[in-house]
Scaffold this active site. Sequence first.
Site, mmCIF file in Angstrom:
data_model
loop_
_atom_site.group_PDB
_atom_site.id
_atom_site.type_symbol
_atom_site.label_atom_id
_atom_site.label_comp_id
_atom_site.label_asym_id
_atom_site.label_seq_id
_atom_site.Cartn_x
_atom_site.Cartn_y
_atom_site.Cartn_z
ATOM 1 N N SER A 195 -8.116 -1.160 -2.828
ATOM 2 C CA SER A 195 -8.706 0.163 -2.589
ATOM 3 C C SER A 195 -9.837 0.449 -3.565
ATOM 4 O O SER A 195 -10.910 0.893 -3.159
ATOM 5 C CB SER A 195 -7.655 1.265 -2.718
ATOM 6 O OG SER A 195 -6.775 1.208 -1.631
ATOM 7 N N ARG A 211 0.864 -1.201 0.000
ATOM 8 C CA ARG A 211 0.000 0.000 0.000
ATOM 9 C C ARG A 211 0.893 1.241 0.000
ATOM 10 O O ARG A 211 0.892 2.038 0.936
ATOM 11 C CB ARG A 211 -0.938 0.000 1.209
ATOM 12 C CG ARG A 211 -1.769 -1.258 1.429
ATOM 13 C CD ARG A 211 -2.646 -1.660 0.288
ATOM 14 N NE ARG A 211 -3.938 -1.030 0.157
ATOM 15 C CZ ARG A 211 -5.038 -1.372 0.819
ATOM 16 N NH1 ARG A 211 -5.007 -2.297 1.728
ATOM 17 N NH2 ARG A 211 -6.184 -0.789 0.572
ATOM 18 N N GLN A 247 -0.429 3.053 -5.633
ATOM 19 C CA GLN A 247 -1.826 3.433 -5.418
ATOM 20 C C GLN A 247 -2.743 3.212 -6.630
ATOM 21 O O GLN A 247 -3.848 2.715 -6.490
ATOM 22 C CB GLN A 247 -1.880 4.903 -5.012
ATOM 23 C CG GLN A 247 -2.725 5.132 -3.799
ATOM 24 C CD GLN A 247 -2.419 6.471 -3.136
ATOM 25 O OE1 GLN A 247 -1.735 7.321 -3.683
ATOM 26 N NE2 GLN A 247 -2.956 6.653 -1.949
ATOM 27 N N ASP A 281 -3.900 -0.343 -7.092
ATOM 28 C CA ASP A 281 -4.372 -0.968 -5.852
ATOM 29 C C ASP A 281 -5.811 -1.465 -5.998
ATOM 30 O O ASP A 281 -6.778 -0.721 -5.795
ATOM 31 C CB ASP A 281 -4.240 0.075 -4.729
ATOM 32 C CG ASP A 281 -4.571 -0.479 -3.369
ATOM 33 O OD1 ASP A 281 -5.083 -1.616 -3.285
ATOM 34 O OD2 ASP A 281 -4.326 0.224 -2.383
ATOM 35 N N TYR A 318 -2.396 -1.691 8.428
ATOM 36 C CA TYR A 318 -3.551 -2.538 8.719
ATOM 37 C C TYR A 318 -3.790 -2.634 10.218
ATOM 38 O O TYR A 318 -2.885 -2.385 11.024
ATOM 39 C CB TYR A 318 -3.335 -3.949 8.152
ATOM 40 C CG TYR A 318 -3.339 -3.992 6.652
ATOM 41 C CD1 TYR A 318 -4.538 -3.953 5.943
ATOM 42 C CD2 TYR A 318 -2.151 -4.063 5.934
ATOM 43 C CE1 TYR A 318 -4.547 -3.992 4.569
ATOM 44 C CE2 TYR A 318 -2.146 -4.106 4.549
ATOM 45 C CZ TYR A 318 -3.354 -4.074 3.867
ATOM 46 O OH TYR A 318 -3.367 -4.109 2.506
HETATM 47 P P1 NAD Z 1 -9.007 -3.410 5.887
HETATM 48 O O1 NAD Z 1 -9.936 -3.701 4.765
HETATM 49 O O2 NAD Z 1 -7.914 -4.353 6.228
HETATM 50 O O3 NAD Z 1 -9.879 -3.212 7.230
HETATM 51 C C1 NAD Z 1 -10.983 -2.310 7.271
HETATM 52 C C2 NAD Z 1 -10.947 -1.508 8.545
HETATM 53 O O4 NAD Z 1 -11.354 -2.329 9.640
HETATM 54 C C3 NAD Z 1 -9.575 -0.946 8.925
HETATM 55 O O5 NAD Z 1 -9.648 0.458 9.028
HETATM 56 C C4 NAD Z 1 -9.287 -1.605 10.275
HETATM 57 O O6 NAD Z 1 -8.545 -0.760 11.132
HETATM 58 C C5 NAD Z 1 -10.688 -1.845 10.789
HETATM 59 N N1 NAD Z 1 -10.800 -2.778 11.917
HETATM 60 C C6 NAD Z 1 -10.147 -3.939 12.135
HETATM 61 N N2 NAD Z 1 -10.516 -4.487 13.305
HETATM 62 C C7 NAD Z 1 -11.452 -3.656 13.841
HETATM 63 C C8 NAD Z 1 -12.228 -3.663 15.045
HETATM 64 N N3 NAD Z 1 -12.110 -4.625 15.966
HETATM 65 N N4 NAD Z 1 -13.085 -2.649 15.269
HETATM 66 C C9 NAD Z 1 -13.210 -1.648 14.377
HETATM 67 N N5 NAD Z 1 -12.517 -1.577 13.218
HETATM 68 C C10 NAD Z 1 -11.643 -2.563 12.967
HETATM 69 O O7 NAD Z 1 -8.414 -1.956 5.716
HETATM 70 P P2 NAD Z 1 -8.157 -1.129 4.352
HETATM 71 O O8 NAD Z 1 -9.392 -0.433 3.976
HETATM 72 O O9 NAD Z 1 -7.522 -2.030 3.372
HETATM 73 O O10 NAD Z 1 -7.127 -0.052 4.849
HETATM 74 C C11 NAD Z 1 -5.949 -0.466 5.549
HETATM 75 C C12 NAD Z 1 -4.965 0.653 5.668
HETATM 76 O O11 NAD Z 1 -4.283 0.873 4.464
HETATM 77 C C13 NAD Z 1 -5.505 1.979 6.108
HETATM 78 O O12 NAD Z 1 -4.593 2.516 7.026
HETATM 79 C C14 NAD Z 1 -5.522 2.781 4.851
HETATM 80 O O13 NAD Z 1 -5.441 4.156 5.069
HETATM 81 C C15 NAD Z 1 -4.287 2.247 4.183
HETATM 82 N N6 NAD Z 1 -4.272 2.426 2.743
HETATM 83 C C16 NAD Z 1 -3.177 3.021 2.187
HETATM 84 C C17 NAD Z 1 -3.112 3.186 0.820
HETATM 85 C C18 NAD Z 1 -1.927 3.838 0.185
HETATM 86 O O14 NAD Z 1 -1.252 4.587 0.809
HETATM 87 N N7 NAD Z 1 -1.659 3.520 -1.058
HETATM 88 C C19 NAD Z 1 -4.143 2.723 0.014
HETATM 89 C C20 NAD Z 1 -5.241 2.099 0.615
HETATM 90 C C21 NAD Z 1 -5.279 1.954 1.997
#
Ligand code: NAD
Length: 387
Positions: free
Chosen positions: A139, A128, A133, A136, A236
Amino acid sequence: MRLAVLKERRAGETRVAATPETAKKLATLGCHVAVEAGAGLASGFTDAAYAEAGAEICTDAAATLFGAGVVLKVRAPLGAGEGEVDELALMHRGALLVGTLEAGANPGRAEAYAAMGLEACAMELLPRTTRAQSMDILSSQANLAGYRAVIEAAGAFDRGFPMLMTAAGTIPAANVFIMGAGVAGLQAIATGRRLGGRVSATDVRPAAKEEIKSLGASFVGYEDEESKNAQTAGGYAKQLSADFYAKQADVVAAHIAKQDIVVTTALVQGRKAPTLVTQAMVDSMKPGSVIVDIAADAGGNCAATRPGELFITPNGVKILGYTNWPGRICAAASALYARNLLTFITTFWDKEAQAPKLPEGDDIVQGVTLTRAGAVIHPSLTATKAA
Ligand code: NAD
């Protein structure tokens, strides 16, 4: 270089890995694009549209894959005994296979790719990073899933999201609670707000709290020393202790009883989704309330979710536990997925060779490559094997 785009054959898959728009760009790059007849139909892309974009339309998987050096897929190709066609057996040695291959959850899959001599790239393992991006797929697909979940919640809810003031009286705004504020959850918050709901959200990662507030939703959650370190280096959520989850549940329980809509999106990488909505919480909700469980593919965040189904509980709560949420908004999901793959191919396109070349030292390549030259090389798979 012949590039094949197959019809997706896995149950319930409505998306396609290339659209006429990306097929045209791949052709401009120098690919001979071969599309299996009917590949895009479920997403609204006709064979004629692909042909107009310069693609060759082939009658079946065998004809499409014949001589192909690159194969684009949404889901993993069918192997022996998995369906009507053994797609894997039809692929050429040395071909580059790009898709959502889910090899970690499917033992034997990566070995099969290695045995076929494929260079298999699992795009869900992409790092990520900023550079990655635009490739991805997690996302792009999660964003649409979050949007669609709220739209379907609104459709299933028998009242309405905004406060409606009429001469006959006032209908209050819906209380909408989003659990998990990653990519899907943040889009769900934005969509719930746009529809006029009163939106709150929770997450365990400290960074998520500010993101929730910046979208105009209120934060509801439990925080302690443990949750200050709830995020992995990759961004994550970590698996937290049973004690933390119990305290989180206490805080959330009282809130859920007052909600009309709950959308759950919480995932912990590589594990079953955490149970955030217990049966007792479901029992506390009013009849007509709606729970949408986007995490149903990973087992669900709600104890009462029946993956793949709409289930109405004895107390009248509708639980939308459908799987493959991006596939429920397939034209948009295919368009974005196809662009993610186009960017991947374009990034590693070697003009002289007129073919993609994946440099072994590149962090994106290292992140996604499962197999190369007949061997399974991805650290997550070789580590599992060694353990
Ligand atoms: P994900 O699909 O793995 O999880 C979804 C959400 O569920 C996450 O925010 C996680 O913290 C939350 N979660 C897990 N356990 C939980 C609980 N017990 N109670 C409440 N919430 C809970 O996450 P994602 O959408 O793939 O995003 C993961 C990370 O990656 C984030 O920090 C996001 O900002 C980052 N991200 C970065 C980029 C980039 O920079 N290129 C792109 C996409 C996402």
